[in-house]
Design a protein around this motif. Structure first.
Motif, PDB file in Angstrom:
ATOM      1  N   GLY A 168       0.817  -1.200   0.000  1.00  0.00           N
ATOM      2  CA  GLY A 168       0.000   0.000   0.000  1.00  0.00           C
ATOM      3  C   GLY A 168       0.850   1.248   0.000  1.00  0.00           C
ATOM      4  N   SER A 169       0.576   2.172  -0.946  1.00  0.00           N
ATOM      5  CA  SER A 169       1.293   3.446  -0.982  1.00  0.00           C
ATOM      6  C   SER A 169       0.334   4.574  -0.629  1.00  0.00           C
ATOM      7  N   CYS A 170       0.759   5.459   0.256  1.00  0.00           N
ATOM      8  CA  CYS A 170      -0.009   6.629   0.691  1.00  0.00           C
ATOM      9  C   CYS A 170      -1.369   6.201   1.244  1.00  0.00           C
ATOM     10  N   ALA A 171      -2.460   6.422   0.520  1.00  0.00           N
ATOM     11  CA  ALA A 171      -3.766   5.972   1.010  1.00  0.00           C
ATOM     12  C   ALA A 171      -3.774   4.468   1.232  1.00  0.00           C
ATOM     13  N   GLY A 172      -2.989   3.752   0.427  1.00  0.00           N
ATOM     14  CA  GLY A 172      -2.874   2.310   0.617  1.00  0.00           C
ATOM     15  C   GLY A 172      -2.263   1.952   1.954  1.00  0.00           C
ATOM     16  N   MET A 173      -1.335   2.785   2.434  1.00  0.00           N
ATOM     17  CA  MET A 173      -0.775   2.581   3.768  1.00  0.00           C
ATOM     18  C   MET A 173      -1.870   2.700   4.820  1.00  0.00           C
ATOM     19  N   ILE A 174      -2.729   3.696   4.662  1.00  0.00           N
ATOM     20  CA  ILE A 174      -3.834   3.888   5.599  1.00  0.00           C
ATOM     21  C   ILE A 174      -4.745   2.666   5.598  1.00  0.00           C
ATOM     22  N   MET A 175      -5.019   2.118   4.403  1.00  0.00           N
ATOM     23  CA  MET A 175      -5.922   0.979   4.285  1.00  0.00           C
ATOM     24  C   MET A 175      -5.349  -0.294   4.901  1.00  0.00           C
ATOM     25  N   LEU A 176      -4.029  -0.349   5.076  1.00  0.00           N
ATOM     26  CA  LEU A 176      -3.405  -1.526   5.688  1.00  0.00           C
ATOM     27  C   LEU A 176      -3.177  -1.361   7.192  1.00  0.00           C
ATOM     28  N   ALA A 177      -3.486  -0.193   7.725  1.00  0.00           N
ATOM     29  CA  ALA A 177      -3.242   0.068   9.139  1.00  0.00           C
ATOM     30  C   ALA A 177      -4.336  -0.543  10.016  1.00  0.00           C
ATOM     31  N   ASP A 178      -3.933  -1.051  11.152  1.00  0.00           N
ATOM     32  CA  ASP A 178      -4.917  -1.557  12.112  1.00  0.00           C
ATOM     33  C   ASP A 178      -5.659  -0.418  12.807  1.00  0.00           C
ATOM     34  N   GLU A 179      -5.030   0.759  12.884  1.00  0.00           N
ATOM     35  CA  GLU A 179      -5.693   1.902  13.525  1.00  0.00           C
ATOM     36  C   GLU A 179      -5.369   3.177  12.762  1.00  0.00           C
ATOM     37  N   VAL A 180      -6.387   4.013  12.527  1.00  0.00           N
ATOM     38  CA  VAL A 180      -6.230   5.254  11.781  1.00  0.00           C
ATOM     39  C   VAL A 180      -6.685   6.420  12.645  1.00  0.00           C
ATOM     40  N   LEU A 181      -5.846   7.453  12.739  1.00  0.00           N
ATOM     41  CA  LEU A 181      -6.208   8.677  13.446  1.00  0.00           C
ATOM     42  C   LEU A 181      -6.744   9.695  12.446  1.00  0.00           C
ATOM     43  N   ASP A 182      -7.691  10.506  12.881  1.00  0.00           N
ATOM     44  CA  ASP A 182      -8.282  11.564  12.052  1.00  0.00           C
ATOM     45  C   ASP A 182      -9.082  11.015  10.880  1.00  0.00           C
ATOM     46  N   GLY A 183      -9.551   9.786  10.981  1.00  0.00           N
ATOM     47  CA  GLY A 183     -10.401   9.236   9.938  1.00  0.00           C
ATOM     48  C   GLY A 183     -11.868   9.509  10.240  1.00  0.00           C
ATOM     49  N   MET A 194       0.030  -1.050  13.204  1.00  0.00           N
ATOM     50  CA  MET A 194       0.542   0.318  13.266  1.00  0.00           C
ATOM     51  C   MET A 194      -0.612   1.298  13.415  1.00  0.00           C
ATOM     52  N   VAL A 195      -0.278   2.460  13.948  1.00  0.00           N
ATOM     53  CA  VAL A 195      -1.223   3.577  14.034  1.00  0.00           C
ATOM     54  C   VAL A 195      -0.777   4.615  13.023  1.00  0.00           C
ATOM     55  N   VAL A 196      -1.680   4.976  12.102  1.00  0.00           N
ATOM     56  CA  VAL A 196      -1.369   5.911  11.024  1.00  0.00           C
ATOM     57  C   VAL A 196      -2.246   7.155  11.150  1.00  0.00           C
ATOM     58  N   ARG A 197      -1.651   8.311  10.904  1.00  0.00           N
ATOM     59  CA  ARG A 197      -2.402   9.568  10.905  1.00  0.00           C
ATOM     60  C   ARG A 197      -2.592  10.037   9.462  1.00  0.00           C
ATOM     61  N   VAL A 225       3.298   7.294  10.042  1.00  0.00           N
ATOM     62  CA  VAL A 225       3.127   6.240  11.035  1.00  0.00           C
ATOM     63  C   VAL A 225       3.458   6.811  12.408  1.00  0.00           C
ATOM     64  N   GLU A 226       2.459   6.814  13.281  1.00  0.00           N
ATOM     65  CA  GLU A 226       2.659   7.333  14.642  1.00  0.00           C
ATOM     66  C   GLU A 226       3.360   6.316  15.538  1.00  0.00           C
ATOM     67  N   SER A 227       3.018   5.045  15.361  1.00  0.00           N
ATOM     68  CA  SER A 227       3.627   4.005  16.194  1.00  0.00           C
ATOM     69  C   SER A 227       3.438   2.657  15.521  1.00  0.00           C
ATOM     70  N   ILE A 236       8.405   7.857  10.606  1.00  0.00           N
ATOM     71  CA  ILE A 236       8.378   6.564   9.906  1.00  0.00           C
ATOM     72  C   ILE A 236       7.547   6.697   8.634  1.00  0.00           C
ATOM     73  N   VAL A 237       8.145   6.292   7.489  1.00  0.00           N
ATOM     74  CA  VAL A 237       7.435   6.440   6.218  1.00  0.00           C
ATOM     75  C   VAL A 237       7.433   5.156   5.378  1.00  0.00           C
TER      76      VAL A 237
END
Length: 206
Positions: free
Chosen positions: A83-98, A110-113, A148-150, A170-171
């Motif tokens: 997953g790239s960019c939005a794809g990274m968000i779609m693979l995250a177990d937790e999303v902030l500001d969604g 991972m937690v992604v913002r 990636v926040e954590s 982290i990118v």
């Protein structure tokens, strides 16, 4: 599993986002690249790329087109996904500001913002060292990028931004057969990230 003598088929999620650029990059890596819009198309691929785009729109469309559960099941079954960019968000177990109703495929602990670096006008480029890639640093393009926040213990951090206000961010990460970057390698002409993913797909099929 796939026979090493067969063509390697990698799909690109094509309901929303910059799928064309990923399809072209994968084709240059000597694999069969196919757009994926429906479950029956997903069933034919050995790996999947989720492109950049708008993660909230992707979240809606996967439900409408019946892809949410099939992709989740393929991920649980070990299918490699990048997953790239939005794809990274779609693979995250937790999303902030969604959005409250936003869903993801998950799989990476991972937690992604979302939009962590600002709006479209705040897009930027940076050279990053990516673990596992030989040669010069990768010239990464960040467009309304997440960060990636954590990460959990099972996640391998492959790249961080070096220098500036975002120093240490982290990118790029990897967990098992899942790979994610906050940037868009498909826009650079540098095929090393796509080649890394192709190698992951090949290894998963052996």
């Amino acid at each position: 599993m796939w026979n090493v003598n067969d063509d390697l088929i990698i799909g690109v999620f094509a309901l929303q986002g910059d799928s064309r650029e990923h399809l072209e990059a994968l084709a240059e890596c000597d694999v069969v690249a196919r757009p994926v819009r429906r479950p029956e198309e997903l069933a034919t691929v050995h790996g999947l790329v989720i492109p950049g785009g708008e993660s909230t729109t992707m979240s809606k469309l996967v439900g409408i087109f019946g892809l949410l559960d099939p992709i989740r099941e393929r991920i649980k079954g070990g299918m490699p996904v990048y997953g790239s960019c939005a794809g990274m968000i779609m693979l995250a177990d937790e999303v902030l500001d969604g959005r409250d109703d936003q869903v993801t495929f998950g799989g990476i602990d991972m937690v992604v913002r979302r939009n962590a670096f600002g709006r479209q006008v705040d897009s930027f480029e940076a050279d990053v060292d990516i673990e596992g890639l030989e040669g010069d640093p990768f010239h990464a393009v960040f467009i309304r990028a997440p960060k990636v926040e954590s990460v959990g213990e099972g996640v391998e951090v492959l790249a961080r931004i070096s220098g500036g206000e975002a120093d240490g961010t982290i990118v790029a990460v990897k967990q098992g057969n899942l790979l994610a970057t906050a940037f868009h390698p498909e826009l650079t002409g540098d095929l090393r990230v796509h080649s890394l993913f192709v190698d992951m797909v090949r290894a998963a099929g052996r």
